[in-house]
Write a protein that holds these residues in place. Structure first.
Motif, mmCIF file in Angstrom:
data_model
loop_
_atom_site.group_PDB
_atom_site.id
_atom_site.type_symbol
_atom_site.label_atom_id
_atom_site.label_comp_id
_atom_site.label_asym_id
_atom_site.label_seq_id
_atom_site.Cartn_x
_atom_site.Cartn_y
_atom_site.Cartn_z
ATOM 1 N N PRO A 1 0.825 -1.217 0.000
ATOM 2 C CA PRO A 1 0.000 0.000 0.000
ATOM 3 C C PRO A 1 0.855 1.260 0.000
ATOM 4 O O PRO A 1 1.844 1.361 0.732
ATOM 5 C CB PRO A 1 -0.796 -0.122 1.301
ATOM 6 C CG PRO A 1 -0.866 -1.589 1.558
ATOM 7 C CD PRO A 1 0.442 -2.138 1.086
ATOM 8 N N GLY A 2 0.486 2.201 -0.828
ATOM 9 C CA GLY A 2 1.201 3.457 -0.917
ATOM 10 C C GLY A 2 2.397 3.439 -1.849
ATOM 11 O O GLY A 2 3.019 4.488 -2.084
ATOM 12 N N GLN A 3 2.726 2.264 -2.403
ATOM 13 C CA GLN A 3 3.838 2.159 -3.349
ATOM 14 C C GLN A 3 3.334 2.282 -4.787
ATOM 15 O O GLN A 3 2.138 2.395 -5.042
ATOM 16 C CB GLN A 3 4.584 0.846 -3.132
ATOM 17 C CG GLN A 3 5.211 0.716 -1.754
ATOM 18 C CD GLN A 3 6.211 1.822 -1.470
ATOM 19 O OE1 GLN A 3 7.117 2.086 -2.251
ATOM 20 N NE2 GLN A 3 6.025 2.496 -0.338
#
Length: 356
Positions: free
Chosen positions: A319-321
């Motif tokens: 998540p967030g990558q």
């Protein structure tokens, strides 16, 4: 050799002088212009008559040294342009230029950006234009791509250095990687992509000629991709990325991937050699030493063989990558290593002097 173009007081015409340096076969750095190296073929009387505004062009270099009043510090100016695909852009290295996320993914941690930072830290004045874009193939550099102007439009007559990584998308390298990760890329899949590799060299050779046409004095640094995943088994007793888990990439698939990466590297090398033989100022910098074995700087840093890999694995899916677009791409450490390799091996000697 320096060519000085100066207007002599009380004479209406411009005189051109040749000034031989005591240091042959290399460009001059600012320190070279102090002390005894100022004593060239011009007499002191003649030199004293050269007024402010002398412009010294280093022959064949692409660097311009400009001085204002006599005795003022000489400041080098280098115009740098970064061209290429996702590897050139730094997709996977994080810290992206605003507005390029989800499109070109131009990273402030890319090798070209790090290279420019290092030069500035060592006193060079650099004008940097980065038009790299994730997904670009060789032909895409000549046309509008993802809503951006053709990358070649960034080149100018006074461009002194061009960094370039391209060719992977011409053989659908990313698609091949996805097949390896989601299915079986051995056999027919490997054969199909290897059959596309020979076409890269002549197409790239044409691109290099276009770059020279637009920027005739530029040094072109063509960089390779390296090898994202080890072609052997996992290194035991070390923490590895989940991409190395059993059932994701078989040893046969790793070996097939290694063949593809090595073949692409060899094609890029052939293109550079052919272009250089025709007078194009290009050097090939690769994580490979000979398109088979990796250089010491990159050996041991492919995925599944090190706790400090230079490539992104499934960590890019967290998540967030960035997501799948960054998988199997150089990470921040990989780009830093590539920038250092460029600095050490291939920059013109005049620029190399600035970093020492």
């Amino acid at each position: 050799m320096l060519v000085l173009i100066a207007r002599i007081p009380n004479r209406p015409h411009v005189r051109t002088f040749t000034w031989s340096s005591a240091i042959p076969d290399r460009m001059l750095s600012p320190s070279d212009l102090d002390g005894s190296h100022q004593k060239g073929e011009l007499s002191m009387t003649t030199r004293s008559r050269i007024i402010a505004g002398v412009m010294c062009f280093i022959v064949g270099g692409g660097l311009m040294w400009a001085a204002t009043p006599a005795g003022a510090q000489i400041t080098p100016r280098l115009n740098v342009v970064a061209l290429g695909d996702s590897t050139a852009a730094g997709t996977g290295a994080g810290n992206y230029q605003p507005g390029t996320e989800q499109t070109c993914y131009r990273s402030h941690n890319s090798a070209s950006t790090i290279l420019v930072k290092r030069l500035k830290q060592r006193g060079a004045k650099v004008n940097f234009v980065n038009v790299t874009c994730s997904g670009a193939a060789i032909a895409d550099l000549r046309k509008t791509f993802k809503g951006e102007p053709p990358q070649l439009n960034a080149l100018r007559r006074d461009t002194g250095l061009v960094t370039l990584t391209v060719g992977g998308n011409d053989i659908d390298l990313a698609a091949f990687g996805n097949v390896c990760l989601q299915g079986d890329c051995t056999g027919a899949a490997t054969t199909a992509i290897l059959e596309r590799v020979p076409g890269v060299a002549p197409t790239l050779r044409g691109l290099l000629a276009k770059i020279k046409q637009r920027s005739p004095r530029a040094q072109i640094i063509l960089t390779g991709y390296g090898r994202a995943v080890t072609d052997g088994p996992n290194t035991p007793d070390v923490a590895l990325d989940p991409i190395c888990d059993a059932g994701v990439l078989t040893e046969e698939e790793r070996a097939s991937g290694g063949r593809v990466f090595a073949a692409l590297d060899a094609a890029l090398s052939r293109a550079a050699r052919s272009a250089k033989a025709s007078g194009i100022n290009v050097r090939f910098v690769s994580p490979y030493r000979n398109s088979t074995a990796l250089r010491p700087e990159f050996a041991g840093h492919s995925l599944c063989e090190s706790t400090t890999p230079f490539y992104r694995g499934f960590d890019a899916l967290a998540p967030g990558q960035e997501g799948p677009v960054a998988v199997l791409h150089l990470n921040q450490q990989g780009h830093a290593a590539l920038a250092q390799l460029i600095l050490r091996q291939t920059l013109p000697t005049g620029i190399r002097a600035l970093k020492s």
